[in-house]
Design a protein around this motif. Structure first.
Motif, PDB file in Angstrom:
ATOM      1  N   PHE B  25       0.838  -1.203   0.000  1.00 32.04           N
ATOM      2  CA  PHE B  25       0.000   0.000   0.000  1.00 32.04           C
ATOM      3  C   PHE B  25       0.879   1.261   0.000  1.00 32.04           C
ATOM      4  O   PHE B  25       0.721   2.151  -0.834  1.00 32.04           O
ATOM      5  CB  PHE B  25      -0.902  -0.016   1.242  1.00 32.04           C
ATOM      6  CG  PHE B  25      -1.873   1.121   1.288  1.00 32.04           C
ATOM      7  CD1 PHE B  25      -3.097   0.996   0.646  1.00 32.04           C
ATOM      8  CD2 PHE B  25      -1.574   2.304   1.927  1.00 32.04           C
ATOM      9  CE1 PHE B  25      -4.000   2.034   0.674  1.00 32.04           C
ATOM     10  CE2 PHE B  25      -2.469   3.343   1.956  1.00 32.04           C
ATOM     11  CZ  PHE B  25      -3.688   3.211   1.320  1.00 32.04           C
ATOM     12  N   VAL B  29       1.288   4.235  -2.892  1.00 33.48           N
ATOM     13  CA  VAL B  29       0.994   5.636  -2.632  1.00 33.48           C
ATOM     14  C   VAL B  29       2.228   6.481  -2.949  1.00 33.48           C
ATOM     15  O   VAL B  29       2.145   7.540  -3.581  1.00 33.48           O
ATOM     16  CB  VAL B  29       0.555   5.822  -1.163  1.00 33.48           C
ATOM     17  CG1 VAL B  29       0.406   7.295  -0.841  1.00 33.48           C
ATOM     18  CG2 VAL B  29      -0.755   5.093  -0.927  1.00 33.48           C
ATOM     19  N   ASN B  32       2.969   7.112  -6.413  1.00 34.68           N
ATOM     20  CA  ASN B  32       1.949   8.007  -6.929  1.00 34.68           C
ATOM     21  C   ASN B  32       1.315   7.483  -8.206  1.00 34.68           C
ATOM     22  O   ASN B  32       0.979   8.230  -9.117  1.00 34.68           O
ATOM     23  CB  ASN B  32       2.550   9.396  -7.168  1.00 34.68           C
ATOM     24  CG  ASN B  32       1.488  10.439  -6.921  1.00 34.68           C
ATOM     25  OD1 ASN B  32       0.392  10.113  -6.482  1.00 34.68           O
ATOM     26  ND2 ASN B  32       1.810  11.683  -7.198  1.00 34.68           N
ATOM     27  N   ILE B  35      -4.027   3.631  -7.358  1.00 39.11           N
ATOM     28  CA  ILE B  35      -4.173   2.265  -6.867  1.00 39.11           C
ATOM     29  C   ILE B  35      -4.700   1.377  -7.975  1.00 39.11           C
ATOM     30  O   ILE B  35      -5.723   1.672  -8.601  1.00 39.11           O
ATOM     31  CB  ILE B  35      -5.089   2.261  -5.635  1.00 39.11           C
ATOM     32  CG1 ILE B  35      -4.404   3.020  -4.508  1.00 39.11           C
ATOM     33  CG2 ILE B  35      -5.400   0.850  -5.201  1.00 39.11           C
ATOM     34  CD1 ILE B  35      -5.310   3.380  -3.376  1.00 39.11           C
TER      35      ILE B  35
END
Lengths: 349, 330
Positions: B25, B29, B32, B35
């Motif tokens: 996860f 993030v 960038n 998801i």
């Protein structure tokens, strides 16, 4: 925004997996089903500000497995005599600090220095009683004073047995004239054969524990094997019922209050034990659950009604005729368990 | 005596799965990239690992070890001969099991498993016989009360299954509703509870919706034009049903059988309440082995044997319907 939210959610998931922080002012109680006046717990919470987490068990053996698996989950437990002996043997119990339990002075002398806790170090008695037969006086033939009625085909389909290994094998052993605590496999096998025959003859209606008292009150059976307090509870609700401790002898027992070594709230545990041993509180509990109280002060408060009731205050010859359970080590319990499994799985119907 | 039954490494497995999840996860993030869609499968995968994979590994671990933790097949031998551990203990105590009349093979475990399979088979069969017509009626577009019946099937499921089972007691007891009615009509009382039939009734009652709904789904999704075409081509109602409607509903049937058979075999509690503990099923036996006899090793072996048997039965079912919905449940 979404990312922040996801991060927060992930963090929350992590937090949820951490062990819950131990709040102050909690006591985790592990007691038998229907074995306390709920008002007593409210009084305790009001007086001390300690929150009671109350959990139930059905038989000693089930309770023992949970305590072995997770001893720190409980602060006060209410095991029977022979299980206290086992817990001491497995080093699960804390020595109680009796300076914090002054009311323990009021415990009946006859229940002190018992074989399961000879120096009174680990337990304070909570209730005591016998095992016997609860019967419907309008539907039995003749006098009920022997275990033999449980094996009489006249009561086909009308007998409630206890779904509890030591109690059920124990009464069969007593009926056959043996000790409740036998380590002789021949005697155990005879007891097993007797119980299987009883089932195959269709005499047993059900094997249960906490349900029997209400079923007997509702007239669902003629005979039920019960503990004395459940018997008195049922008789109060249905005067047609009566209770007898068979002449072959039976089991007499004490349920004590103990604190596991791993307890996280030993202070609160002591507070609760002291509270429950006070005469007026013990009287409330006796009144509610109808077992015999070990607290002299409570008996004084209860007076004649209690003293003259043989179910609550059995005569000395009944007590002398009864036997305490003693601890059977786990290796030998394999034999008890296997024989009991044979009984439970005999296809009687 | 070992106080903690669960080995520490099982917590490590769960911890690692969680760390992998959090790690992935954070990386996504940080890069960038946004998801990826497959990422949304992770919470479920994680849940599966913690609540299914780890317990399965634990069961296998206990089944294949003895109390001291070393490898053994004894537990399976004890499944086959339920007297085995007792005989070992008797010998250790200096008794001869043969002389005591306890030398024979103990058939309790095998018999109880066979009984459970038989009960599950009966329960599945009865549910199918009752459930298929019910689903057919519910899915009938010309029957206006169809959706009402669907709701009537769902509402009881809002209540906890333990309560629903206990509620049956007050109907079936000697002084219960049904017997009181029978008596007032002059028929006398019948023994309705504390036997296998009562257990079967409780099982069918609890599991029937799991048969009805998959069948109802597959029936209501059927294109009505198929039946119309069959009728236009001269098939009567009976023939249309057997040649068109029934074969197309097969995936629903397989799915229903799967969803009823699995919980039926593993049933516990119902035999204790409605059977009065007279007729133990394999689920009760396993529960007692764990929670009363405190034998996690034999208990795990019993669970493993049952799981393998369920998988085998479902494998057979898959042969009947190779690409059906039922298969995807396994």
């Amino acid at each position: 925004m979404k990312k922040t939210l996801s991060l927060v959610l992930a963090a929350m998931m992590l937090l949820a997996l951490l062990p819950a922080a131990q709040a102050d002012g909690v006591v985790n109680v592990f007691n038998w089903e229907d074995y306390i006046d709920p008002a007593v717990l409210t009084l305790f919470e009001e007086e001390t500000g300690v929150t009671v987490n109350y959990m139930n068990f059905t038989t000693n053996e089930d309770m023992m497995v949970q305590v072995r698996t997770n001893p720190s989950a409980f602060d006060v437990i209410f095991p029977s005599d022979y299980i206290i002996e086992r817990m001491v043997a497995e080093d699960l119990l804390m020595e109680l600090d009796f300076s914090k339990i002054p009311s323990a002075e009021g415990i009946l002398p006859s229940l002190r220095h018992s074989a399961y806790d000879p120096d009174d170090k680990y337990s304070v008695p909570y209730m005591w009683g016998t095992v016997g037969i609860l019967y419907d006086t309008t539907r039995v033939q003749g006098e009920v004073d022997s275990w033999s009625v449980l094996f009489d085909e006249a009561y086909k389909g009308e007998v409630f047995m206890l779904d509890s290994i030591r109690d059920s094998l124990g009464l069969a052993l007593k009926y056959l004239g043996y000790s409740l605590n036998t380590r002789d496999p021949r005697e155990l096998k005879a007891a097993k054969d007797l119980l299987i025959k009883q089932k195959e003859d269709g005499i047993v209606k059900a094997y249960q524990v906490d349900e029997t008292k209400d079923k007997m009150v509702a007239g669902e059976g003629i005979l039920g094997v019960v503990w004395s307090g459940d018997a008195q509870y049922s008789i109060n609700l249905n005067p047609k019922l009566a209770y007898a401790v068979p002449k072959e002898g039976s089991n007499i027992w004490v349920d004590g209050m103990v604190v596991p070594k791993a307890s996280k709230n030993p202070e609160n545990a002591h507070l609760l034990i002291e509270f429950l041993t006070r005469p007026e509180i013990a009287r409330m509990n006796q009144d509610y659950i109808q077992y015999s109280t070990p607290v002299q002060g409570a008996i004084d408060l209860l007076g004649e009604d209690y003293l003259n009731n043989p179910n609550l205050n059995p005569p000395q010859e009944t007590i002398d005729n009864c036997e305490f359970f003693s601890d059977i080590p786990p290796q030998f319990m394999t034999i008890y368990n296997t024989l009991w499994s044979d009984v439970k799985n005999a296809r009687g119907l | 005596m070992n106080n903690l039954h669960v080995p520490e490494w099982s917590f490590w497995v769960m911890g690692l799965a969680l760390a992998a999840f959090v790690g992935m996860f954070i990386q996504m993030v940080r890069r960038n990239k946004g998801i990826r869609r497959s990422f949304y499968a992770w919470p479920y995968t994680l849940w599966m690992i913690i609540s299914t994979v780890v317990p399965l590994i634990l069961i296998a671990y206990y089944a294949l070890t003895d109390k001291s933790g070393s490898f053994t097949l004894e537990n399976f031998a004890n499944f086959w001969d339920s007297n085995r551990n007792m005989k070992t203990e008797l010998l250790a105590q200096g008794f001869n099991p043969e002389e005591l009349g306890l030398g024979a093979r103990g058939t309790v475990n095998v018999d109880t498993l066979a009984y459970s399979m038989w009960m599950a088979f009966l329960c599945t069969g009865i549910s199918l016989l009752l459930g298929y017509p019910a689903a057919l009626i519910m899915a009938d577009r010309e029957f206006r009360l169809g959706s009402t019946i669907v709701v009537l099937f769902i509402i009881p499921m809002w209540m906890n299954f333990l309560l629903r089972t206990i509620a049956w007691m007050s109907l079936l007891e000697d002084n219960g509703l049904i017997n009181t009615l029978l008596e007032s009509l002059g028929f006398g009382k019948a023994r309705l509870m504390y036997n296998s039939q009562a257990v079967l009734l409780g099982m069918v009652y609890n599991y029937l919706p799991f048969m009805v709904f998959p069948i109802y789904n597959s029936l209501s999704r059927q294109d009505a034009r198929l039946s119309e075409a069959a009728m236009d081509l001269g098939a009567n109602k009976w023939k249309t049903f057997w040649r068109v409607v029934f074969p197309i509903s097969m995936p629903g049937i397989v799915s229903g059988i799967t969803m009823v058979f699995m919980p039926s075999v593993t049933t516990f509690f119902i035999p204790r309440v409605l059977g009065g503990g007279n007729t133990e099923m394999f689920g009760d036996l396993i529960e007692r082995t764990f929670l009363t006899a405190d034998d996690w090793n034999v208990g795990s072996a019993l669970s493993l044997v049952m799981m393998v048997l369920i998988l085998l039965s479902l494998g057979l079912l898959r042969k009947v319907d190779p690409e059906g919905e039922g298969g995807s449940l396994i």
